[in-house]
Scaffold this active site. Structure first.
Site, mmCIF file in Angstrom:
data_model
loop_
_atom_site.group_PDB
_atom_site.id
_atom_site.type_symbol
_atom_site.label_atom_id
_atom_site.label_comp_id
_atom_site.label_asym_id
_atom_site.label_seq_id
_atom_site.Cartn_x
_atom_site.Cartn_y
_atom_site.Cartn_z
ATOM 1 N N ASN A 1 0.866 -1.176 0.000
ATOM 2 C CA ASN A 1 0.000 0.000 0.000
ATOM 3 C C ASN A 1 0.905 1.230 0.000
ATOM 4 O OD1 ASN A 1 -2.442 -1.513 0.279
ATOM 5 N ND2 ASN A 1 -1.957 -1.815 2.434
ATOM 6 N N VAL B 1 1.529 3.027 7.500
ATOM 7 C CA VAL B 1 2.859 3.219 8.092
ATOM 8 C C VAL B 1 3.804 3.735 7.005
ATOM 9 C CG1 VAL B 1 4.767 2.106 9.298
ATOM 10 C CG2 VAL B 1 2.419 1.326 9.714
ATOM 11 N N HIS C 1 6.811 -1.181 2.913
ATOM 12 C CA HIS C 1 6.675 -2.558 3.367
ATOM 13 C C HIS C 1 5.864 -3.349 2.357
ATOM 14 C CE1 HIS C 1 3.493 -0.069 5.138
ATOM 15 N NE2 HIS C 1 2.682 -1.123 5.062
#
Ligand code: 5GP
Length: 124
Positions: A91, A100, A104
């Site tokens: 995302n 965040v 990732h």
């Protein structure tokens, strides 16, 4: 979205908050998601301060990029989802609903994951 040194994954990398570590290399780190959406739900992050894939692909060294990509594949094998298949998801930014601000990749699997599109009902 700019890099925030106090984001939760930066704190995990610094060892300031605990995590369920799966794998670590010179440039990548993998740990289980605190709120798993599948039997296997592991996050793989570069150790460098990169917010997004655009940021990472533009600024990271070739060594970091290779290490990170290899780490994602290795984590899928380690977590036992390689043979039956799995989903990778990153995302990015506001429209990607990134919570965040440290790049990732979600590695999810361990069950049939259904169709990826349309996306989940996550709207904010
Ligand atoms: P995003 O929406 O940014 O792609 O996903 C962030 C992910 O980080 C979420 O799946 C969330 O459950 C996970 N997460 C948030 N805080 C923590 C934490 O403190 N520890 C771990 N292991 N995962 C976290």
């Amino acid at each position: 979205m700019s890099y925030d040194n106090n984001n939760i994954f930066a704190k995990i990398l610094r060892g300031e908050i605990p995590c369920d570590k799966v794998y670590e290399t010179d440039h990548a780190f993998a740990f289980r998601d605190i709120n798993p959406q599948a039997p296997v739900h592991t996050l793989v992050i570069p150790k460098g301060a990169y917010v997004s894939f655009a940021d990472f692909s533009e600024k990271a060294s070739a060594e970091e990029v290779v290490d990170f990509v290899r780490a994602v594949g290795h984590v899928a094998r380690l977590e036992g989802v390689s043979d039956d298949g799995y989903r990778l998801l990153a995302n990015i930014g506001k429209n990607g609903v990134q919570d965040v601000p440290h790049l990732h990749v979600h590695v999810t699997g361990g069950k049939h994951l259904g169709c990826a599109f349309p996306p989940s009902a996550k709207t904010d």
